[in-house]
Structures are given as structure tokens and as C-alpha cells.
Design an enzyme around this catalytic site. Structure first.
Site, PDB file in Angstrom:
ATOM      1  N   ASP A 174     -16.938  12.316 -17.828  1.00  0.00           N
ATOM      2  CA  ASP A 174     -18.094  11.535 -17.367  1.00  0.00           C
ATOM      3  C   ASP A 174     -17.898  10.073 -17.783  1.00  0.00           C
ATOM      4  O   ASP A 174     -17.590   9.794 -18.934  1.00  0.00           O
ATOM      5  CB  ASP A 174     -19.370  12.114 -17.993  1.00  0.00           C
ATOM      6  CG  ASP A 174     -20.632  11.544 -17.363  1.00  0.00           C
ATOM      7  OD1 ASP A 174     -20.516  10.829 -16.350  1.00  0.00           O
ATOM      8  OD2 ASP A 174     -21.723  11.822 -17.894  1.00  0.00           O
ATOM      9  N   GLU A 183       0.837  -1.206   0.000  1.00  0.00           N
ATOM     10  CA  GLU A 183       0.000   0.000   0.000  1.00  0.00           C
ATOM     11  C   GLU A 183       0.873   1.258   0.000  1.00  0.00           C
ATOM     12  O   GLU A 183       0.650   2.185  -0.775  1.00  0.00           O
ATOM     13  CB  GLU A 183      -0.914  -0.021   1.234  1.00  0.00           C
ATOM     14  CG  GLU A 183      -1.811   1.188   1.374  1.00  0.00           C
ATOM     15  CD  GLU A 183      -2.925   1.214   0.348  1.00  0.00           C
ATOM     16  OE1 GLU A 183      -3.757   0.305   0.361  1.00  0.00           O
ATOM     17  OE2 GLU A 183      -2.962   2.151  -0.472  1.00  0.00           O
ATOM     18  N   SER A 222      -7.323   1.987  -3.746  1.00  0.00           N
ATOM     19  CA  SER A 222      -6.050   2.438  -3.190  1.00  0.00           C
ATOM     20  C   SER A 222      -5.164   3.057  -4.249  1.00  0.00           C
ATOM     21  O   SER A 222      -4.290   3.856  -3.941  1.00  0.00           O
ATOM     22  CB  SER A 222      -5.281   1.261  -2.593  1.00  0.00           C
ATOM     23  OG  SER A 222      -5.669   1.058  -1.276  1.00  0.00           O
ATOM     24  N   ASP A 234       1.061   4.095  -2.973  1.00  0.00           N
ATOM     25  CA  ASP A 234       0.619   5.467  -2.710  1.00  0.00           C
ATOM     26  C   ASP A 234       1.747   6.463  -2.971  1.00  0.00           C
ATOM     27  O   ASP A 234       1.548   7.494  -3.620  1.00  0.00           O
ATOM     28  CB  ASP A 234       0.147   5.603  -1.254  1.00  0.00           C
ATOM     29  CG  ASP A 234      -1.074   4.737  -0.950  1.00  0.00           C
ATOM     30  OD1 ASP A 234      -1.686   4.212  -1.900  1.00  0.00           O
ATOM     31  OD2 ASP A 234      -1.404   4.586   0.239  1.00  0.00           O
TER      32      ASP A 234
END
Ligand SMILES: *[C@@H]1O[C@H](CO)[C@@H](O)[C@H](O)[C@H]1NC(C)=O
Ligand SMILES: *[C@@H]1O[C@H](CO)[C@@H](O)[C@H](O)[C@H]1NC(C)=O
Ligand SMILES: *[C@@H]1O[C@H](CO)[C@@H](O)[C@H](O)[C@H]1NC(C)=O
Ligand SMILES: *[C@@H]1O[C@H](CO)[C@@H](O)[C@H](O)[C@H]1NC(C)=O
Length: 602
Positions: free
Chosen positions: A556, A306, A514, A310
Site C-alpha cells: 500500500d 519507448e 511507460s 519496454d
């Protein structure tokens, strides 16, 4: 590193300055009743009696949160500050101004201290710096006696997480209306929002080649993107920050880390050298340690996926803007004595609020969360109020929406219901869902989305969500599985599948919101830094801006759906449609467009 002493001020008020009526006592003790009781640990957790806790030496830092006055008035003000066009827009508040608006009653503080005095724990207690909590540091044995609770070790086998918690605790009746939360007690904790870690080792050189050229196989592909992996180059083209030639250097990008997750310095270096899009290969990050957090540069705890994901993506996207990894500790060592079972999320938020304005990040990326149904309502409210304060201070907070679509089992208290995530469902954060593919960019089916069961629908999304409820026909058959009056999320979305990361020197693919969260957050930091460079205030709490002018700067997403659940409603979910929807929110970022809108916003 910040020690506890820096965070706490010793209280000067004498405990005897306030007398509690005799009628509330029994044999010199306060009459107490059960304040909170869980029938069982939250789904996925189980009691583990294999390790005997040494309750006499196991230290706990208990936070007794006092009822704050004026919170509604503060929320109204915080919303005005975040709403473009309002005369107060961008008038971010100093923490002492917020604190004086929402200060608890003096009586609340006095009552708690007198109770602690009666229990012999007055000398273990301190008032938190912003006077919203009393913090008691004592042994588990003493805390158990204080709260008439029984703590045990609990584990979540799926994630390997563990926590020392109780299923029930009591408070004196006299504290009713004065105390609204006591932790750590019944809140079990958050997990990293990464689901499908596909640690497929790839040849880095091959992958670079594949990512620098347009693959002939998919003619409509965005330059630098291929079907196997997402890289910074792909994101730069897809989200239109490739055309940006400015050199962003000011401000501060924040990345939250928990659960002993820590980035590896050498992996970042490899990643930047191979994959950086901007001319920022030498950029790195600094660490701030909270509550005993750690940030070793090399692999120590094996909890790196993680954090590496990140930090590698935030670092690659945010040009030359300083990056800070906030590592919050809070898991006790199990063997030996002196464990400390703190509640890391509250420690994290309180640490940030105690920073002065110049030390705060402009943007915070949080890729952690848990099922909303496992979070006690008082805990959720307290945390969400702290997020509101960070927003009013001028920080933009981005949170991953979760990786289970509309839920795993979709059963709450035996009833079929979509399940939601926290803090994703807090109305004071910007929640990032998942997309995948580039031609067109569609919905990632596991991206979290839905309607909070705790928080009502905030005003900034009222018209948008009403329009969806009235015009979307795809949800009619499933409307019984969610409460459409709740806060709806995600607000926005970004790519969530097959992010190429470097893990211990090798390339690997990682999927989850994440990945989407630091991607979107980094785009927001570019906007914030651009504003700072031209003497403007940062965007702060984003949502009123996003649901207004900001919506015009989004791609969109109109294909695909999020799904989930098992049993009779297996495969149920929300579809992406034109405009906002609970699958992908307002869509993914077009940085060039958002920059123009941000520059036109006062
Ligand atoms: C951007 O600015 C930073 C800090 O001022 C500097 O170190 C770096 O060399 C600059 N990069 C470019 C490409 O101009
Ligand atoms: C990065 O560091 C290397 C080695 O110190 C140096 O040669 C190079 O010029 C630096 N690049 C930039 C863009 O600052
Ligand atoms: C639906 O949510 C609203 C607002 O959050 C709440 O007031 C209402 O009680 C909820 N209804 C049900 C059936 O849970
Ligand atoms: C939200 O929309 C409903 C339905 O249109 C309306 O009755 C309500 O007043 C609106 N609430 C806010 C806060 O704008």
C-alpha cells in the site's frame, strides 16, 4: 508478417439479397445526415496544409463497425469468468463462442453492403473475419464521397505525430442502429506514455557499481536501489522477486509497440549483460508485425526510447519466458502515392483476437494512450469491448495510466475539470500508475489518476471506491472537478522515475508510467507462467482478483500525491492514503505474496 488477405474473408452474400425501402433514398442515393462532427481538432493537433494529399491515389482502409447484439450478456459472462470463487472462474472462452454471442444482425451487414453497392464500392468491401465490421479499401477521394467528409493532414507538433483525419462525416439515416463506428475518421491516435525522457548519458560501469551495493547515504534503501536510477536489480529486491529461485520458461509475454517504435537488439544485449538480475542474459525477443508494422534490429526511425524501455525491462524481469514485441504499423508515408491511413489500435486488437489460443500472449503491456476527451465515445466503447474479449480469452492487459497527473490544462469544453486517459479508463484493462522512492515508496506526482468521463464504475471496484469516497477527506474540496460515478483508476502502480535504459549503447534515464507498466506487467507474467507450469489457467482479466484477494499481495502506498492542472486550480490532485486511492490504486506488487495468493486461487 500477416497480410491483409489472412485477416479478411471475402464475402459470399450477394448484395441484392436485401432490399432497402425506396423512401430512404433520394435520387438513388441514401438520405444521409451528419453522424459525427468535431468543432476543432483535439487539443495539441493542428491542420497542416503544407503537404498536398494526392487524394486520388492515397489509399484508406475504412472500418465500418456494426452494432453488436448481446454485448451486455457477454460482459456479465466475462466478469464471472474473471471473478475467483465463481463457478465459471477461469473458463476462458474461444473466440468463436464470443463471436456467436455478440454477432451483429444479418440485416446490419446487408444494409451496409447495399449502401456500398449504391456508391460503387461493393467490390472494395470485405467482411472482417469475425463479421463485426465491413472493411472498405478505397482511395481517399472515394471515401470522402462515401462519407461526405473532407480529410486533411493533421499534426501534433509536441510529439511529431501526424494523421489524415476528418472533423466531420455523414452516414445514411437507414444505418442508424446498425453501424456504431467508422474509422479512421475523427479519432486522432494515441501517444507513447513517456514524459520526462532525461537522456542523461551515464558511465555504465560506474552505474553498475552503484547499483550492486547498498548506498550508505540512504540507510533504509532497498539493496540495489539508489536515488539516481532504477534497475532490474533494484526492482527484484523492492518487489520481492529476488527470492524466487524457480526458472520460469513457459507462456508468452506481450509488449505492444506503435508509432514506428522498435527496440534495438544490441542495446538489449548490452542492457542484459550489464543489468540482468536473473540468469537470463542471452534471452531476447521476437517480433510480430501487424498492419505493416516494422521491427528493424538497428536504429532506423529514431523512435526507440519507448520500445527499448519496454523490452529491456520486460525481458530482464520475465526470466526465460518468451517475449514478443507486437509492432503495429499505421502511419502513412507523406510524399509520393499509395499512403495508407489505417487506425492502428483497432488493427492491433483485431489481430490479437484472430490468433488461436496457443498463439496469444498471457500478458500484454501497453504504454500508449491519449486524453480520454479526445477519443470519440463510439471508438472508446468499441476498443474497450475488444479488451473485454481479450480478457475473456485469458489475456491479462496492463495499460499505463498517463504522465500528466490529474491533467495538464484541466479544461474540457471551457469548464474546469480533471482530465483522464484512454485506454487507461476502460474498465476491462488493469491500469498502472506511478510511484517513486523506496524508503518509503511514495507517489510519483505526474502519474495519471482519476475517474472516467465515459465509463461508469465497474462492480469489482464498487466497494473499494465507495470506501475511499466515504473515508477520504483530502478530496472534498476538489470533488467538483471529477465525476465519482466513473470508472476509477489506476488499479495498481509501480516505480516510474529514472529507469536506467541503454539507448544506442549509452545508459540513460527514462521516466513515465511507460516504465511502470512493463514492470507490473512482467510481474503478472511471472504469475501467469507459474500457473501455466502447474496446469492452471492464466489469470486473464485481473481486476476482480486484484480488488479481492490480490489486494493483500500489494504494498500500500500512503505518501505523496498526484497533481496537475494550471491556472486557478494549479496543483490540485489526489493524495495517496491507506487502502485504494486514485493516486496509486491498490499499490505496488509484492511478488512473493502475490505468488502465494495466485497459487491458492483455483
Ligand atoms: C531455464 O530454462 C531454460 C529453458 O528450459 C534454459 O535454457 C535455461 O538454461 C534455464 N536456466 C536456468 C538458470 O536453469
Ligand atoms: C550465453 O551465450 C554465451 C555465448 O554464446 C555462452 O557462452 C553462455 O554460456 C550463455 N549463457 C547462458 C546462461 O546460456
Ligand atoms: C457521471 O457519470 C455517470 C456514470 O458514468 C453518468 O451517468 C452521469 O451522467 C455523469 N454525471 C455528470 C454530471 O456528468
Ligand atoms: C455500488 O455501491 C452502491 C452504493 O453502496 C450501491 O447502491 C450499488 O448497488 C452498488 N453497485 C454494484 C454493481 O454493486
Amino acid at each position: 508478417m500477416v497480410s491483409l488477405k489472412n485477416l479478411l474473408v471475402v464475402l459470399a452474400v450477394s448484395a441484392s439479397s436485401f432490399a432497402i425501402p425506396f423512401s430512404s433514398r433520394e435520387d438513388g442515393q441514401f438520405k444521409a445526415s451528419i453522424y459525427q462532427k468535431l468543432p476543432a481538432p483535439p487539443a495539441g493537433w493542428e491542420r497542416d496544409d503544407s503537404v498536398k494529399l494526392d487524394k486520388d491515389s492515397f489509399m484508406v482502409k475504412l472500418r465500418i463497425h456494426l452494432v453488436q447484439q448481446g454485448m451486455k450478456k457477454f460482459h456479465d459472462l466475462a466478469m464471472k469468468i474473471a471473478t475467483p470463487g465463481h463457478e465459471l472462474y477461469g473458463g476462458h472462452l474461444a473466440q468463436h463462442v464470443i463471436d456467436s454471442m455478440i454477432a451483429p444482425k444479418q440485416e446490419s451487414k446487408d444494409l451496409v453492403l447495399e449502401w456500398l453497392d449504391t456508391e460503387g464500392l461493393r467490390s472494395h468491401a470485405e467482411v472482417s473475419p469475425r463479421s463485426d465490421s465491413i472493411i472498405v479499401e478505397a482511395s481517399l477521394e472515394q471515401i470522402e464521397k462515401l462519407l461526405k467528409a473532407e480529410y486533411s493532414k493533421f499534426v501534433r507538433p509536441e510529439s511529431g505525430d501526424s494523421a489524415v483525419r476528418t472533423l466531420e462525416y455523414s452516414l445514411p439515416d437507414i444505418l442508424k442502429g446498425h453501424v456504431d463506428m467508422v474509422q479512421p475518421t475523427t479519432f486522432f491516435g494515441l501517444r507513447a506514455m513517456k514524459s520526462t525522457i532525461k537522456e542523461v548519458t551515464m558511465n555504465i560501469e560506474d552505474n553498475i557499481a552503484a547499483n550492486k551495493i547498498n548506498t550508505a547515504a540512504s540507510p533504509a534503501a532497498v539493496k540495489g536501489c539508489n536515488s539516481n536510477s532504477i534497475t532490474p536489480i533494484c526492482l527484484a529486491n523492492l518487489y520481492n522477486f529476488a527470492s524466487d529461485t524457480t526458472n520460469q520458461t513457459v507462456g508468452r509475454m506481450g509488449i505492444a509497440g506503435f508509432l514506428e517504435q522498435h527496440p534495438i537488439q544490441s542495446d538489449l544485449k548490452t542492457f542484459m549483460n550489464k543489468y540482468a538480475y536473473f540468469d537470463n542474459k542471452n534471452e531476447t525477443y521476437s517480433c510480430e508485425l501487424i498492419n505493416g508494422g516494422t521491427c528493424p534490429a538497428t536504429d532506423v526511425t529514431n523512435n526507440i526510447v519507448e520500445a527499448n524501455l519496454d523490452v529491456q525491462y520486460a525481458r530482464a524481469i520475465t526470466q526465460n519466458i518468451p517475449n514478443v514485441y507486437y509492432s503495429t504499423g499505421g502511419r502513412p508515408p507523406w510524399l509520393g502515392s499509395g499512403g495508407n491511413t489505417n487506425e492502428p489500435y483497432l488493427e492491433f486488437l483485431n489481430y490479437l483476437l484472430a490468433l488461436d489460443d496457443d498463439s496469444l500472449p498471457n500478458t500484454m503491456s501497453i504504454s500508449y494512450g491519449d486524453d480520454e476527451a479526445t477519443v470519440p465515445i463510439d471508438y472508446a466503447n468499441t476498443c474497450c469491448d475488444l479488451f473485454a474479449q481479450l480478457g475473456a480469452r485469458g489475456v491479462s492487459i496492463l495499460v499505463a495510466s498517463g504522465d500528466s497527473g490529474v491533467g495538464n490544462s484541466c479544461k474540457v469544453d471551457g469548464k474546469a475539470q480533471f482530465t483522464t486517459a484512454f485506454p487507461a479508463a476502460c474498465p476491462w484493462v488493469t491500469t498502472v500508475g506511478g510511484t517513486t522512492g523506496t524508503s518509503p515508496e511514495g507517489t510519483w506526482s505526474d502519474g495519471g489518476g482519476g475517474f472516467s468521463e465515459i465509463f461508469g464504475r465497474p462492480s469489482y471496484q464498487n466497494d473499494t471506491v465507495n470506501t475511499w469516497l466515504e473515508t477520504d477527506t483530502t478530496h472534498t474540496a476538489i470533488s467538483k472537478y471529477f465525476n465519482s460515478s466513473g470508472r476509477a483508476y489506476p488499479d495498481v502502480s509501480a516505480q516510474a522515475m529514472n529507469f536506467l535504459v541503454v539507448l544506442l549503447g549509452s545508459a540513460a534515464g527514462v521516466s513515465g508510467t511507460s516504465a511502470a507498466c512493463p514492470t507490473f506487467a512482467s510481474v503478472v507474467q511471472l504469475l501467469n507462467s507459474d500457473r501455466l507450469a502447474s496446469g492452471k489457467k492464466p489469470l486473464g482479466f485481473l481486476n476482480p482478483w486484484l480488488y479481492g484477494e490480490g489486494a493483500k499481495g500489494m504494498n500500500d502506498i500512503t505518501t505523496g500525491r498526484i497533481t496537475g492542472c494550471s491556472g486557478s486550480i494549479s496543483g490540485a490532485g489526489f493524495s495517496a492514503v491507506a487502502g485504494w486511492d486514485p493516486a496509486t490504486g491498490l499499490g505496488s506488487p509484492n511478488y512473493g505474496s502475490l505468488l502465494a495468493i495466485s497459487r491458492a486461487t483455483a
